[in-house]
Design an enzyme around this catalytic site. Structure first.
Site, PDB file in Angstrom:
ATOM      1  CG  ASP A 170      18.340  32.997  48.831  1.00 38.94           C
ATOM      2  OD1 ASP A 170      18.598  32.781  50.034  1.00 38.94           O
ATOM      3  OD2 ASP A 170      18.192  34.141  48.362  1.00 38.94           O
ATOM      4  CE  LYS A 195      19.385  39.936  54.832  1.00 36.65           C
ATOM      5  NZ  LYS A 195      18.886  39.439  53.559  1.00 36.65           N
TER       6      LYS A 195
HETATM    7  C1  LIG Z   1      19.065  39.687  52.167  1.00 35.73           C
HETATM    8  C2  LIG Z   1      18.816  38.617  51.194  1.00 35.73           C
HETATM    9  C3  LIG Z   1      19.641  38.452  50.078  1.00 35.73           C
HETATM   10  C4  LIG Z   1      20.783  39.390  49.762  1.00 35.73           C
HETATM   11  O1  LIG Z   1      21.807  39.316  50.692  1.00 35.73           O
HETATM   12  P1  LIG Z   1      22.750  40.563  51.087  1.00 35.73           P
HETATM   13  O2  LIG Z   1      23.606  39.993  52.165  1.00 35.73           O
HETATM   14  O3  LIG Z   1      21.855  41.665  51.546  1.00 35.73           O
HETATM   15  O4  LIG Z   1      23.505  40.945  49.854  1.00 35.73           O
HETATM   16  C5  LIG Z   1      19.368  37.392  49.224  1.00 35.73           C
HETATM   17  N1  LIG Z   1      18.336  36.545  49.448  1.00 35.73           N
HETATM   18  C6  LIG Z   1      17.520  36.697  50.502  1.00 35.73           C
HETATM   19  C7  LIG Z   1      16.401  35.731  50.699  1.00 35.73           C
HETATM   20  C8  LIG Z   1      17.730  37.722  51.406  1.00 35.73           C
HETATM   21  O5  LIG Z   1      16.901  37.870  52.446  1.00 35.73           O
END
Ligand SMILES: *Cc1c(COP(=O)(O)O)cnc(C)c1O
Length: 381
Positions: A170, A195
């Site tokens: 991630d 993000k």
């Molecule tokens: C926000 C976030 C997610 C989830 O993503 P969404 O677009 O809100 O479904 C997963 N991992 C991290 C590190 C995040 O900040």
């Protein structure tokens, strides 16, 4: 091609019918076929859409990957990776994960027979103690949310390769500007595109990037079967956002550094969690695998009083009290009651996520204004 050039150009070709320099929003659910099963690569928009295809090429290029898929959310992307597994399989993951990932693993997939080991990944060697003949996947996040721990991606992928395990990273916190996990041996990169990639707090979207064609096909099959696809309007907004990713990230990093240093020197501040400090336990790993240290940081107050932490969060005026991160505007957040409320309190505290921890997503405003804002809020506690 260098990163900034890719951010502006990759995936975006003049529109074949008009020459439009920006990929149009192909707002359509289906495509007319010349004769049954003869079409231009587009049959039905759950499977493919040209605006989405352009964005996928762009994100793949930024991650030095060959294939990307965009999803209706980051969680939709994560869900698709876990659906590669079968009941009985096991996953090794971090004990300091995005709250929503923890919730999905624990409350949706454990029920369906997949077992997760939530362990300290800051020492990659720990992985070896949890591998058995059912292990299939290592899911990692670095820097971690919200404690800004750093996991050594190359060390984890080396261990994984010895045991034939998939590694998914991630990469939301770093963005492709700071870190490219595929170059370090990872099999899949996941993004909450919501993000930094989108960057303007106006879209929910996810992405998966890989270099392996077979793996890509499996992921695409699951996506088309299960349906977590984004709409073309959102794809257009992200294509636009990505064009300034490198400029935004430069400012996020610069502001992040200034604010980390300011907080570190403030008499009322306890600990500042930011991987750019030489005293950070995995600073050397961060320097090796990241190009800079990003715009995310967390801190505690010396006086470990939750009411005081809440006062700071209520008194800020330039920062907004909100979940999410990676947008142009600075946000302040209380992980214990907001983003990480789904993790049981004992679990949280055991892993160092205290009730007074404050997380900042540093935007691209002028650093002086952000520092003045934090100063006046800290003056009130
Ligand atoms: C926000 C976030 C997610 C989830 O993503 P969404 O677009 O809100 O479904 C997963 N991992 C991290 C590190 C995040 O900040």
């Amino acid at each position: 091609m260098k990163f900034g050039t890719k951010a502006v150009h990759a995936g975006v070709e003049p529109d074949p019918s008009t020459g439009a320099i920006m990929t149009p929003i192909y707002q359509t659910s289906t495509y007319v076929q010349e004769e049954p099963a003869k079409h231009k690569g587009y049959a039905y928009a759950r499977g493919a859409n040209p605006t989405r295809a352009a964005l996928q090429k762009s994100i793949a290029a930024l991650e030095n990957g060959r294939f990307a898929l965009c999803f209706s959310s980051g969680m939709g992307a994560t869900d698709t990776v876990i659906k590669l597994l079968n009941a009985g399989d096991e996953v090794i993951t971090g004990n300091d994960l995005y709250g929503g990932s923890y919730r999905m693993f624990k409350r949706v997939y454990e029920r369906l027979g997949i077992r997760f080991h939530f362990i300290d990944l800051t020492q990659a060697e720990n992985i070896k103690n949890h591998i058995n003949n059912k292990t299939r996947l290592i899911w990692l996040e670095t820097p971690t949310n919200p404690l800004m721990n750093i996991v050594d991606i190359a060390a984890c992928t080396q261990i994984a390769k010895q045991h034939n395990l998939l590694v998914a990273v991630d990469n939301t916190f770093a963005s492709p500007y700071l870190q490219n996990p595929l170059d370090l041996g990872a099999d899949i990169v996941m993004h909450s595109v919501t993000k930094y990639l989108s960057g303007h707090s106006d879209v929910i979207m996810g992405a998966l990037v890989t270099n392996d064609e077979k793996l890509h096909q499996e992921l695409a099959f699951i996506q088309n079967s299960c349906g977590a696809v984004p709409g073309p309007q959102d794809c257009f907004l992200v294509l636009r956002g990505i064009k300034t990713l490198h400029l935004r990230m430069e400012r996020h990093c610069l502001n992040g550094r200034k604010i980390a240093e300011y907080l570190q020197s403030h008499p009322k501040v306890g600990k500042v969690y930011w991987p750019g400090f030489p005293s950070h336990p995995n600073h050397e790993v961060a320097r090796r695998q990241m190009r800079d240290f990003g715009g995310m940081l967390s801190f505690t107050l010396k006086d470990d009083d939750v009411e005081k932490a809440k006062t700071v969060m209520k008194q800020v005026k330039v920062f907004s009290l909100a979940e999410s991160l990676g947008g142009v505007e600075s946000l302040i957040n209380h992980p214990a009651s907001m983003t990480h409320a789904s993790i049981p309190r004992e679990e949280r505290i055991k892993n160092g996520l205290t009730d007074t921890l404050i997380r900042l997503s540093i935007g691209i405003e002028d650093a002086e204004d952000l520092i003045d804002d934090l100063k006046q809020a800290l003056d009130q506690v």
